[in-house]
Design a protein around this motif. Structure first.
Motif, short mmCIF file in Angstrom:
data_model
loop_
_atom_site.label_atom_id
_atom_site.label_comp_id
_atom_site.label_asym_id
_atom_site.label_seq_id
_atom_site.Cartn_x
_atom_site.Cartn_y
_atom_site.Cartn_z
N ILE A 73 -0.62 -4.16 2.84
CA ILE A 73 0.39 -4.18 3.91
C ILE A 73 1.25 -2.93 3.74
CG2 ILE A 73 0.48 -6.70 4.08
CD1 ILE A 73 3.07 -6.64 2.46
N LEU A 74 1.92 -2.52 4.82
CA LEU A 74 2.84 -1.38 4.74
C LEU A 74 4.25 -1.88 5.03
CD1 LEU A 74 -0.08 0.06 5.81
CD2 LEU A 74 1.42 2.00 5.28
N LEU A 75 5.07 -1.87 3.99
CA LEU A 75 6.44 -2.37 4.15
C LEU A 75 7.37 -1.34 4.77
CD1 LEU A 75 6.92 -4.41 0.84
CD2 LEU A 75 6.66 -5.31 3.18
N GLY A 76 7.08 -0.06 4.55
CA GLY A 76 7.87 0.98 5.21
C GLY A 76 9.21 1.28 4.55
N ARG A 77 9.81 0.26 3.89
CA ARG A 77 11.13 0.44 3.28
C ARG A 77 11.30 -0.58 2.17
NH1 ARG A 77 14.06 -3.21 7.16
NH2 ARG A 77 12.28 -3.98 8.34
N ARG A 132 10.68 1.62 -4.23
CA ARG A 132 9.36 2.13 -4.64
C ARG A 132 9.15 1.95 -6.14
NH1 ARG A 132 7.48 5.49 -0.48
NH2 ARG A 132 9.12 6.47 0.75
N HIS A 164 12.96 -7.91 3.36
CA HIS A 164 12.12 -8.12 4.55
C HIS A 164 10.65 -8.31 4.18
CE1 HIS A 164 10.75 -4.01 4.08
NE2 HIS A 164 10.02 -4.09 5.16
N LEU A 191 0.84 -1.21 0.00
CA LEU A 191 0.00 0.00 0.00
C LEU A 191 0.87 1.25 0.00
CD1 LEU A 191 -2.97 0.83 0.10
CD2 LEU A 191 -2.94 0.41 2.56
N ASP A 192 2.03 1.17 0.59
CA ASP A 192 2.94 2.32 0.57
C ASP A 192 3.90 2.28 -0.62
OD1 ASP A 192 4.06 0.15 1.90
OD2 ASP A 192 5.04 1.34 3.45
N TRP A 233 6.72 3.90 -7.73
CA TRP A 233 6.12 5.10 -8.34
C TRP A 233 7.04 6.30 -8.42
CZ3 TRP A 233 2.37 3.35 -10.89
CH2 TRP A 233 1.37 2.52 -10.38
N ASP A 234 8.21 6.27 -7.85
CA ASP A 234 9.03 7.49 -7.81
C ASP A 234 9.25 8.11 -9.18
OD1 ASP A 234 9.30 7.42 -5.13
OD2 ASP A 234 11.46 7.06 -5.09
#
Lengths: 211, 211
Positions: B171-175, B178, B30, B13-14, B180-181
């Motif tokens: 889910i939010l992986l946080g790191r 990406r 991870h 999701l992120d 979409w950058d």
């Protein structure tokens, strides 16, 4: 129990809750109104016309049983508002909140009473402290965490949000302020559902799991 | 016309298409297999069992009329594979591609012919040059841009992708890396649709508009 709720918070597909280059004339920076056009099309916005589909349901829910709002300084005013003693927010004489609104800022000023029941209070406080004050003001109703993205992210990171709906708009802003930074593992404490609206918006809801 | 297609590319999701800390044992860092569990549950993966709903349709489509794949070095091997002359990719003796596969790398090596019709070729080339070579090899069929996120992003930025489906996993992986950058305004050249699967996955499709 008074809940802390985030409603219909719009982000781009690449996760930006506001664009870059915010100013007095561009409240959402280069995003313009592209994150919110879906909401302008709803009955809840237009009142006597507008769509009554799933977008409208999420928009309607935002106001139900809310007794106070917490917002960030970047939602209340453009960069530099702290040097403008006459600034009273971006919503005119009768703002759409109709409740106490707590503005988180390092530049607090005296409270401002507006028409229609909205009073702006200014707090230099942590999310938990601000929520405690807002709950008292809400008098049994819930507290809306109104954004912008930095404030919502801070409340999520502090574990203070009970419910959140996010509206993903199918555009790529490329730059601005991200909602999701630093929230690894957020899904562990929420039930997450998604629904795609025929308008193109995807609504993702986070409901806190029982602890 | 031979199209360049991206299929069922999974992101959190992120917006992360792979996690942080990729290694020989953790191909997606991870993230583990959390970005792909939805796909393992489908009939197209399990063959004799598995779900036949919307997730399966997007998974099935990935293989149709594909004559070649282009992938990045980070998909083909863990960090450091270029120092391992015996590395033959992460899929065993009979990889699931069954076509020529062009691996983009600054460390090209001789082609490797595997069982089942897969041959790995190694190119130090721009996206446009790689696509030209892959199209020749595809012999009239389409070319799949297979990832990882950096490679897909580079092909999107170069305007080379005709169709893309992205699977957003809640889910939010946080790191990590990406997708979409740097893709501001991508929606201007695509028709975008979204559908939410009962599994929790949201499939977003990008179909290039006529130019």
């Amino acid at each position: 129990m008074s809940l802390a709720r985030v409603h219909a918070f719009a982000i781009s597909l690449d996760g930006f809750g506001t664009g870059a280059g915010q100013s007095k004339d561009l409240h959402f920076g280069h995003a313009g109104d592209r994150l919110h056009q879906w909401r302008f099309a709803t009955q809840s916005w237009q009142q006597t016309s507008g769509s009554r589909g799933i977008d409208n349901l999420f928009a309607l829910e935002a106001g139900a049983e809310i007794g106070a709002e917490i917002m960030g300084a970047g939602k209340w005013g453009h960069p530099g508002w702290e040097d403008d003693p006459d600034w009273k927010g971006a919503w005119g004489a009768n703002p759409p909140f109709h409740t106490p609104v707590f503005v988180l800022t390092h530049h607090p000023r005296p409270s401002i009473e507006m028409e229609g029941g909205t009073t702006f209070h200014f707090l230099d406080a942590s999310p938990a402290e601000a929520l405690e004050q807002a709950r008292k003001a809400a008098d049994g109703d819930d507290v809306r965490i109104g954004g912008g993205p930095t404030v919502i992210r801070d409340f999520l990171a502090a574990g203070l949000v009970d419910y959140m709906s996010v509206a993903i708009v199918p555009i790529l802003l490329g730059r601005g302020v991200r909602l999701w930074d630093g929230l690894e593992g957020l899904e562990k404490t929420y039930d997450i559902e998604s629904v795609a609206s025929p308008s193109g918006i995807v609504h993702v809801t986070f409901t806190r799991t029982a602890t």
